[in-house]
Scaffold this active site. Structure first.
Site, PDB file in Angstrom:
ATOM      1  N   ASP A   1       0.824  -1.170   0.010  1.00 44.64           N
ATOM      2  CA  ASP A   1      -0.151  -0.028  -0.077  1.00 44.64           C
ATOM      3  C   ASP A   1       0.846   1.196   0.005  1.00 44.64           C
ATOM      4  O   ASP A   1       1.992   1.237  -0.146  1.00 44.64           O
ATOM      5  CB  ASP A   1      -1.168   0.147   1.052  1.00 44.64           C
TER       6      ASP A   1
ATOM      7  N   HIS B   1      -2.681   3.401  -4.649  1.00 41.54           N
ATOM      8  CA  HIS B   1      -2.345   2.773  -3.332  1.00 41.54           C
ATOM      9  C   HIS B   1      -0.501   2.227  -3.530  1.00 41.54           C
ATOM     10  O   HIS B   1      -0.348   1.374  -2.986  1.00 41.54           O
ATOM     11  CB  HIS B   1      -3.250   1.933  -2.774  1.00 41.54           C
TER      12      HIS B   1
ATOM     13  N   GLU C   1      -9.680   3.189  -5.395  1.00 40.90           N
ATOM     14  CA  GLU C   1      -9.325   4.522  -5.055  1.00 40.90           C
ATOM     15  C   GLU C   1      -8.559   4.983  -5.901  1.00 40.90           C
ATOM     16  O   GLU C   1      -7.612   6.004  -5.459  1.00 40.90           O
ATOM     17  CB  GLU C   1      -9.186   4.502  -3.662  1.00 40.90           C
TER      18      GLU C   1
HETATM   19  C1  ACM Z   1     -11.130   0.031  -0.036  1.00 44.79           C
HETATM   20  O1  ACM Z   1     -11.878   0.147   0.933  1.00 44.79           O
HETATM   21  N1  ACM Z   1     -10.367   1.092  -0.411  1.00 44.79           N
HETATM   22  C2  ACM Z   1     -11.179  -1.165  -0.917  1.00 44.79           C
END
Ligand code: ACM
Length: 658
Positions: A319, A389, A454
């Protein structure tokens, strides 16, 4: 470093539509601090007031200074002021964490202690009358064996009637099966893992024997469905039937729950259980990037999953805040990207402070985790979260992955402005193919998870490479760029016999084929929509399945609450299917999983507190037919289960509220 040398007080006031935060740094040290800045972690957008400088805000990591007072002499204090949304700080979990002051030349770092705060005056939820604030009265641990939190011990159920997840049918009869020291069994090849696990977990020696002499008999029954089992406990014989290894293993999980060890003997109540799962995919995702959870914590989590018949471990390995998987071709990913702190390529985040914080799993660690999981019938699904991420990867290999001329401006939910891989660079593909070569080599399971969640608006808009690439392919949106990358990786994985999994945003741009399986996290309807559209779906709707959410409104209850709070009843009430699911869509809804993000979860005890007992509720929903689910029946079985967990030293949230 003495923690009491620097103390930071927070005064929180609602003013107009904002929360105004007055921060007082008290320098109780003997040192005059020159050219100081205050650093802490707060994952919310803030605006400095006059006199306060916001020097940087990277993810959660804030650096503030004063425009007037660049020296902070010993014995003096200084005030900084900033504001943000009213909702910015409502709970103990929201307060700035990991406070320290950097000062001088060469730069030195002095940790600061959180001093006073007036959270009680602005908290929206119920607040426990102050008992210090940082202690959590809802924790039950092994020191409270038998308390189990439910206060219902007297009328609680035990043994075969207390199994979680609730079996398809249970008949209890008179009598017990009791064995001391040596358990003889007659097995078959498919029963091997179940026998090894029972031997491991029970205080008994287990020995193979002829059918007629065996006290425990395992036999194949091809009429049973995948993972199902039939368990019969009689005073002289325990017989177990299943069609496959997973079925025997599930029977062993039931046997372990129902066993009672007294004076060197192990006893089981007599009865018959017929059992089969609702879903074959019953998972838990653990985020090991935001905080690093040790290999031992991962192994213990696998142990606990197996006890409740959970069979997929989704391992969130990368991440923005850390790359946790050794990749031999790119050692810099773990030499640099696994660490945060001053002097590292990644700043402190989520309270980890100025020192070097982090860790990673070596190839040997991964092999150990994978085989430990396999021995418990758990498949490990590695997640390499791309193209968003990806800050840890980008900061580890900037020369490879960053397009210098990209002037795109974006800011995602976690406030990063530089965390997305570029799908127009050939190096991005080379990098990911190489990473996936090693991932596929290390993880024998069916799926590789590529995240895809995201990706923020604005990304790639000012990238010359992306503009050219889009023109070349006739693409009109960033979604199509992401789709292009994921389609390439889906094909790459397919060439290695693997299936792509992703978060629900993986379908953006509509370029994946329907062998993709997605985690539907945005709500219940999106799961239906994606399953009906042809994708495999693993349901994990945040308001029910995100176990990093706080249990309730209490301002001292740890956890996030952006998707609401999630107590046991909420979690248990999760029904991932809807009447709108088509016949085919229902078949594509292959399962569900709990999700534990770990921005707020650093220590094993914190991890267990968030998981238990809610993970048991998720396990029951994933296994038990909806018509057999009943909250009060579940709650009546919990004291027995919580006592078992406490005996294993597991920390859990208490059920009562005092
Ligand atoms: C997430 O909660 N970004 C998958």
């Amino acid at each position: 470093m003495n923690n009491r040398q620097l103390v930071v007080d927070f005064d929180l006031q609602r003013e107009d539509d904002e929360l105004v935060v007055r921060v007082t740094i008290n320098n109780h040290s003997q040192v005059d601090l020159d050219d100081w800045t205050l650093k802490f972690d707060l994952p919310k957008a803030i605006r400095p007031h006059e006199g306060t400088r916001l020097i940087s805000h990277i993810g959660s990591h804030v650096t503030l200074g004063s425009s007037q007072q660049t020296a902070l002499p010993s014995g003096e204090q200084v005030e900084l002021v900033f504001s943000g949304a009213v909702s910015m700080i409502q709970r103990l979990s929201d307060l700035p964490r990991g406070l320290y002051v950097s000062h001088g030349e060469p730069l030195a770092h002095l940790r600061a202690e959180l001093g006073s705060h007036n959270l009680e005056t602005i908290a929206t939820g119920r607040v426990i009358p102050s008992s210090g604030g940082s202690t959590n009265p809802h924790v039950a641990a092994s020191t409270e064996i038998g308390s189990a939190g439910a206060g219902a011990a007297a009328d609680s159920v035990t043994g075969l009637q207390a199994i979680v997840p609730r079996p398809t049918s249970t008949q209890v009869s008179a009598g017990v099966f009791s064995v001391a020291n040596l358990l003889t069994y007659h097995g078959c090849a498919e029963a091997r893992l179940a026998i090894v696990w029972l031997t491991d977990m029970l205080p008994l020696e287990c020995q193979a024997s002829e059918t007629s002499a065996a006290a425990m008999d395992f036999a194949i029954n091809p009429d049973l469905v995948e993972e199902a089992y039939l368990l019969r406990i009689e005073p002289q014989l325990i017989s177990i039937q299943a069609a496959d290894a997973a079925g025997f293993f599930n029977a062993a999980a039931t046997l372990l729950q129902a066993s009672d060890a007294v004076n060197n003997a192990v006893r089981w109540p007599c009865g018959v259980i017929e059992d089969r799962p609702r879903f074959n995919f019953r998972g838990l995702m653990l985020d090991c990037a935001r905080h690093f959870h040790s290999k031992d914590t991962v192994l213990r989590t696998l142990d606990l999953m197996a006890q409740f018949k959970l069979n997929r471990f989704h391992w969130h390995l990368t991440d923005d805040e850390g790359w946790r998987l050794e990749i031999q071709a790119f050692p810099q990913l773990t030499e640099r990207g696994a660490w945060r702190g001053e002097g590292e390529v990644l700043e402190a985040q989520f309270g980890t402070g100025p020192g070097r914080y982090g860790g990673f799993y070596s190839r040997d660690d991964v092999q150990e985790v994978v085989s430990y999981a396999a021995a418990r019938q758990i498949e490990v699904i590695p997640e390499i979260d791309i193209p968003g991420h990806s800050r840890a990867a980008l900061k580890s290999c900037p020369e490879l992955l960053v397009e210098e001329a990209d002037a795109s401006q974006y800011c995602g939910a976690q406030l990063y402005t530089d965390n997305v891989l570029n799908p127009a660079l050939p190096a991005t593909y080379q990098f990911l193919h190489t990473v996936l070569d090693e991932v596929c080599d290390l993880f024998p399971g069916e799926y590789v998870h590529l995240g895809a969640d995201e990706v923020p608006d604005g990304v790639w808009q000012q990238s010359p490479a992306c503009s050219e690439f889009m023109a070349e392919h006739g693409y009109e949106s960033a979604h199509e760029l992401q789709g292009h990358l994921l389609r390439d990786l889906q094909a790459y994985l397919a060439s290695k016999g693997k299936k792509l999994m992703g978060w629900e945003e993986a379908v953006h741009g509509d370029k994946l084929d329907h062998t993709a399986t997605v985690n539907a996290w945005g709500g219940i309807p999106i799961g239906t929509e994606l399953a009906n559209a042809g994708y495999g779906v693993v349901a994990c709707a945040a308001p029910f399945a995100y176990l990093d959410l706080a249990w309730d409104e209490n301002a001292f209850e740890p956890g996030y609450y952006w998707a609401g709070t999630c107590d046991l009843a909420t979690c248990y009430g999760y029904e991932p299917t809807t009447p709108e699911l088509t016949h085919d869509g229902a078949h594509r809804m292959i399962g569900m999983q709990a999700v534990l993000w770990s921005e707020l979860v650093r220590e094993p005890a914190e991890l267990e507190y968030m998981l238990f007992p809610r993970l048991l509720a998720m396990a029951e929903t994933a296994w038990t037919a909806p018509s057999d689910k009943d909250l009060s029946n579940f709650v009546a079985r919990l004291p027995f289960q919580l006592t078992r967990l406490e005996l294993q030293g597991v920390v859990h949230r208490r059920l009562d509220d005092r």
